[in-house]
Design a protein around this motif. Structure first.
Motif, PDB file in Angstrom:
ATOM      1  N   GLU A 170       0.804  -1.218   0.000  1.00 16.70           N
ATOM      2  CA  GLU A 170       0.000   0.000   0.000  1.00 16.70           C
ATOM      3  C   GLU A 170       0.837   1.268   0.000  1.00 16.70           C
ATOM      4  O   GLU A 170       0.452   2.288  -0.569  1.00 16.70           O
ATOM      5  CB  GLU A 170      -0.961  -0.010   1.191  1.00 16.70           C
ATOM      6  N   SER A 177       0.985  -0.115  -5.886  1.00 19.32           N
ATOM      7  CA  SER A 177       0.694  -0.157  -4.436  1.00 19.32           C
ATOM      8  C   SER A 177      -0.623  -0.892  -4.188  1.00 19.32           C
ATOM      9  O   SER A 177      -1.623  -0.282  -3.822  1.00 19.32           O
ATOM     10  CB  SER A 177       0.651   1.250  -3.854  1.00 19.32           C
ATOM     11  N   LYS A 224      -3.666  -2.720  -2.686  1.00 20.25           N
ATOM     12  CA  LYS A 224      -4.322  -2.524  -1.398  1.00 20.25           C
ATOM     13  C   LYS A 224      -5.435  -3.539  -1.225  1.00 20.25           C
ATOM     14  O   LYS A 224      -6.225  -3.771  -2.141  1.00 20.25           O
ATOM     15  CB  LYS A 224      -4.894  -1.097  -1.339  1.00 20.25           C
TER      16      LYS A 224
END
Length: 456
Positions: free
Chosen positions: A226, A235, A237
């Motif tokens: 993240e 990133s 998530k």
């Protein structure tokens, strides 16, 4: 229940599915998957099916149309009062991705308008958001219903127009993208709230939907980054969402924003929002207090339209459908996959996961949320998923989608892309570098990449 099973078997035997039941028993990956592309592949059961009767029963409730209550049609009444379709299969033709337009060139019932409003700090909003992950609009609820039973006005219609957007490759070749311009018309219950958020979603392919449930949480979570600690611009998530079954937050893995944790709940939510069927998970009809005709509509004799044994049967049916998985020995795969890796597409569209049963599957997704840029953003929040964040779309099943829907095949969450090339060119956000690299590829490599994607 025996009568229902007998009817289910009749319809089952009328189809091409019967051929799969005489297949020799096998174990592991090849019991669940096939690399032989066929437009009806996703209607077939896995090779080592344990409970044939349950599969037949689930298939019947998935495919045979529902009718309004009260009706002499046993176990089939309960449609609506507000609904989009009268069967599951009508939004998932041959269990693949839905179509964007109908034969009359109006928007197809496979295209849904999800409705919400921003969350405020009131306790009521906080309580609703805790379990739903969003706040429904007060008059129209959480999804626009394009149909109503007799005497109940439908909620409205989706109108779709396009404006052109031109993208140019480094070699001068140009592609015209279609940017969708959505609006709602014929709203029969008045105007929506001023701050309403509407997200348009096309019914997804069911390819591999059962195998997704076999991936361990830790296999998905190990790809979370993240804060982009490895500084690769990606990133991923996780979206942790409320489960009505466990009554706690769990890892989301289904829907366009990974907002549902398990397949049984996804079936229940679709049955409720799309067909108007009640379950023990969604026990109330989708009528708001402003929809008198809906509230006063005739009631089914049973308070639950889909009791657990039927809901479980549908879930079992979906979990035990055959999955298409690409043949990795083809020329198209061998030439295209290295380009897929060179562009870093595989950082989100992960090609391999080990299941809890020990074999590997190839969904080409990490099942995590990613910022896809402003062009694809819808401003809708679902639990931790923000408006610009989407679950990485699994790419397996591309070939079956094309075989089934032919020139009507569509891609991305709202079906705006007519081709896989267009789908790539709509990428932004974390995928911007990969898209830029694609724009700078020589045409021969672009073609090889697209042919690879078409084999998945």
């Amino acid at each position: 229940m025996k009568t229902e099973i007998m009817k289910s078997k009749y319809f089952f035997k009328k189809s091409l599915l019967i051929s799969s039941l005489v297949a020799i028993s096998c174990t592991g990956l090849f019991a669940f998957t096939s690399n032989k592309a066929d437009s009806k592949l996703l209607l077939n059961p896995i090779s080592n099916l344990e409970d044939e009767d349950k599969f037949f029963l689930g298939r019947s409730f998935f495919t045979i149309p529902w009718v309004k209550a009260p009706s002499i049609t046993a176990a089939r009444d309960g449609l609506g009062p507000l609904f989009n379709a009268n069967s599951c299969i009508s939004c998932h033709p041959n269990n693949v991705k839905g179509k964007l337009f109908s034969k009359e060139n109006s928007t197809n019932r496979s295209l849904l308008a999800r409705i919400s409003v921003p969350k405020n700090q009131s306790k009521k909003h906080q309580d609703i958001f805790y379990k739903k992950g969003f706040i429904p609009e007060k008059t129209y609820g959480e999804q626009l219903a394009i149909n109503g039973i007799f005497g109940v006005p439908f909620e409205g219609n989706i109108k779709l127009e396009f404006e052109e957007k031109i993208v140019e490759f480094s070699d001068g070749e140009k592609v015209i993208l279609q940017k969708p311009k959505y609006s709602l018309e014929n709203l029969n219950y008045g105007e929506m709230e001023e701050d309403v958020i509407i997200s348009y979603r096309l019914a997804q392919s069911l390819n591999g939907i059962g195998l997704i449930s076999l991936i361990l949480d830790e296999e998905i979570l190990k790809n979370v980054d993240e804060d982009d600690k490895n500084q690769d611009g990606i990133s991923g998530k996780a979206n942790f969402v409320y489960s009505a079954l466990s009554q706690k937050y769990e890892l989301g893995r289904y829907t366009h924003k990974a907002s549902v944790t398990n397949l049984k709940e996804q079936v229940a939510f679709a049955a409720s929002n799309d067909i108007g069927l009640t379950t023990t998970i969604e026990p109330e009809k989708k009528c708001t207090k402003y929809q008198k005709e809906c509230l006063d509509a005739p009631k089914p004799k049973d308070s639950i339209d889909l009791p657990d044994f039927r809901l479980d049967a549908i879930t079992y049916y979906l979990k035990n459908l055959k999955t298409y998985s690409a043949n990795k020995d083809t020329k198209e795969y061998k030439e295209g996959f290295p380009i897929f890796e060179d562009l870093s597409c595989n950082k989100c569209h992960i090609s391999s996961f080990k299941t809890k049963l020990g074999f590997e599957i190839s969904p080409y997704s990490d099942f995590l949320l990613h910022d896809m840029g402003e062009d694809l953003a819808d401003n809708r929040v679902e639990f931790s998923a923000q408006g610009n964040e989407w679950r990485t779309a699994p790419l397996w099943g591309n070939k079956i989608n094309k075989l089934t829907n032919k020139d009507e095949a569509r891609f991305l969450h709202d079906g705006r892309a007519k081709t896989l090339e267009e789908a790539i060119l709509w990428h932004g956000g974390e995928a911007q570098k990969s898209k830029d690299a694609f724009l700078n590829l020589e045409k021969s490599k672009r073609d090889k990449l697209i042919k690879f994607l078409e084999e998945l």
